[in-house]
Design an enzyme around this catalytic site. Structure first.
Site, PDB file in Angstrom:
ATOM      1  CG  ASP A 126     -24.721  -1.968  10.202  1.00 18.74           C
ATOM      2  OD1 ASP A 126     -23.796  -2.157   9.406  1.00 18.74           O
ATOM      3  OD2 ASP A 126     -24.838  -0.917  10.873  1.00 18.74           O
ATOM      4  CG  ASP A 183     -20.254   3.987   8.915  1.00 19.71           C
ATOM      5  OD1 ASP A 183     -20.554   3.073   8.119  1.00 19.71           O
ATOM      6  OD2 ASP A 183     -20.542   3.959  10.124  1.00 19.71           O
TER       7      ASP A 183
HETATM    8  C1  GLA Z   1     -22.570   1.009  10.873  1.00 21.28           C
HETATM    9  C2  GLA Z   1     -23.331   1.552   9.649  1.00 21.28           C
HETATM   10  C3  GLA Z   1     -23.814   2.966   9.930  1.00 21.28           C
HETATM   11  C4  GLA Z   1     -24.706   2.971  11.178  1.00 21.28           C
HETATM   12  C5  GLA Z   1     -23.964   2.358  12.353  1.00 21.28           C
HETATM   13  C6  GLA Z   1     -24.858   2.134  13.559  1.00 21.28           C
HETATM   14  O1  GLA Z   1     -21.397   1.684  11.099  1.00 21.28           O
HETATM   15  O2  GLA Z   1     -22.507   1.519   8.518  1.00 21.28           O
HETATM   16  O3  GLA Z   1     -24.503   3.485   8.805  1.00 21.28           O
HETATM   17  O4  GLA Z   1     -25.868   2.251  10.893  1.00 21.28           O
HETATM   18  O5  GLA Z   1     -23.401   1.092  12.022  1.00 21.28           O
HETATM   19  O6  GLA Z   1     -24.193   1.550  14.633  1.00 21.28           O
END
Ligand code: GLA
Length: 381
Positions: A126, A183
């Protein structure tokens, strides 16, 4: 690592967020096998954020949360492997993960080593809490090198949400898949937003570095961690078809232990999965077949050349009200009417055949938020 088709599997984040533990992972592994999803290609079981203790141990190693994973991660990995599946985990380029657990910044090599010792086959990496002095591209290259140095084949999944023009540098890092979007949430609005990001970057896909439009929301039905009202079945079908058509990894995000028949029937559509996994990985192209009444941005049609000479066609209706019709002439998709070919057209969601008349394929009644996906089988006569 060489990855020659979009990875398929399941990830804990969309439904479970931080509510993960050993029992859940084992049940997910069991269900992948028993439901038949594994045999359809869903092979990676990935634990996302929130799996570790808040502090590293005295040797600087990551430690699994003792309550969630009392037997450690090797035991979980062994169980997942015993089912014939592959095991994925999560870390972050920064000092902390997005949810505030230790990140791999300046711990890349020791973390890669730890993951390899546990039997990890996939690492999602990430982009939160990154150092201001290190460019994203360098952070990804560093972890990529660290993973390779372990000697274990570990699929490297970059998750920088398309930030910092990720598409301009990600294929120089050794990442095997890369997140192009922020996301996903379980809503039609969000699906449309991610589709427009995919359009903006030109729906591109690199060899050995697949464009990841984020995990699937099919079957979440308005529940779970990334809930946002849910989608209709038609919207889930459109979302799944789009992700598949454009070669995105297919990572399930719903609770498969509790999935209804419709969810399973969407996720298990072999014809659609085949288009996603086609070995030539050709990029779809936009058809110039827009209906005079409707902006082609709202109801685009795409074609994609498949490895055996067949052609896939897809029409997505992103408008809220307008039912659309489309036609495609054979010469628009490289099928010269003068060459003696025998073509048959199958609707990949209804299974029905569609007629070709006057060298034209007519697609009627594409309802709002729905899609039509076809495979044209092409045989020489
Ligand atoms: C980010 C990523 C998500 C998930 C969260 C976890 O937002 O884009 O896909 O992995 O972190 O905290």
């Amino acid at each position: 690592m060489m990855v020659n088709k979009p990875p398929m599997g399941i990830n804990t984040w969309n439904t479970f967020g931080s509510k993960i533990d050993e029992k859940l992972i084992m049940q997910m592994a069991d269900t992948l096998v028993e439901s038949g999803l594994k045999d359809l290609g869903y092979e990676y079981l990935v634990i996302d954020d929130c799996w570790s203790q808040k502090k590293r141990d005295k040797d600087g190693r990551l430690v699994p949360d003792k309550n969630k994973f009392p037997n450690g991660m090797k035991a979980v990995a062994d169980y997942v492997h015993s089912k014939g599946l592959k095991f994925g985990m999560y870390s972050c380029v920064g000092t902390m993960t997005c949810a505030g657990y230790p990140g791999s910044y300046r711990h890349e090599y020791i973390d890669a080593q730890t993951f390899a010792e546990w039997g990890v086959d996939f690492l999602k990496y990430d982009y939160c809490y990154r150092s201001k002095s290190t460019a994203g591209v360098e952070s990804y290259r560093k972890m990529s090198t660290a993973l390779k140095a372990t000697g274990r084949d570990i699929l490297f999944s970059a998750c920088s949400w398309g930030h910092d023009d990720t598409h301009k540098w990600i294929d120089t890092t050794g990442a095997n898949i890369w997140r192009a979007t922020t996301d996903i949430k379980d809503s039609w609005k969000k699906v449309k937003e991610l589709v427009s990001v995919s359009n903006e970057i030109g729906n591109l896909n690199f060899i050995n570095c697949f464009t990841d439009l984020d995990m699937l929301i099919v079957g979440m039905r308005g529940m779970g961690f990334c809930a946002e009202g849910g989608c209709t079945d038609d919207e889930y079908i459109t979302h799944f078809s789009y992700w598949a058509f454009f070669g995105s990894p297919l990572m399930i995000g719903c609770d498969i232990r509790d999935m209804d028949e419709k969810t399973f029937s969407i996720l298990s559509n072999k014809d659609i999965i085949e288009i996603n996994q086609d070995s030539e990985l050709n990029r779809p192209y936009l058809l110039r077949c827009s209906d005079a009444m409707i902006d082609k941005i709202e109801v685009p049609g795409y074609a994609k050349q498949l490895s055996n000479g067949d052609i896939a066609l897809a029409f997505f209706n992103f408008s809220d009200e307008k039912t659309a019709s489309r036609y495609v002439t054979l010469d628009m998709i490289g099928l010269d009417a003068d060459i003696p070919l025998e073509c048959t057209v199958k609707d990949l969601w209804s299974g029905e055949a569609l007629e070709i008349s006057n060298d034209t394929i007519r697609v009627e009644k594409i309802e709002p938020h729905c899609c039509k996906v076809y495979r044209i089988s092409v045989k020489a006569v």
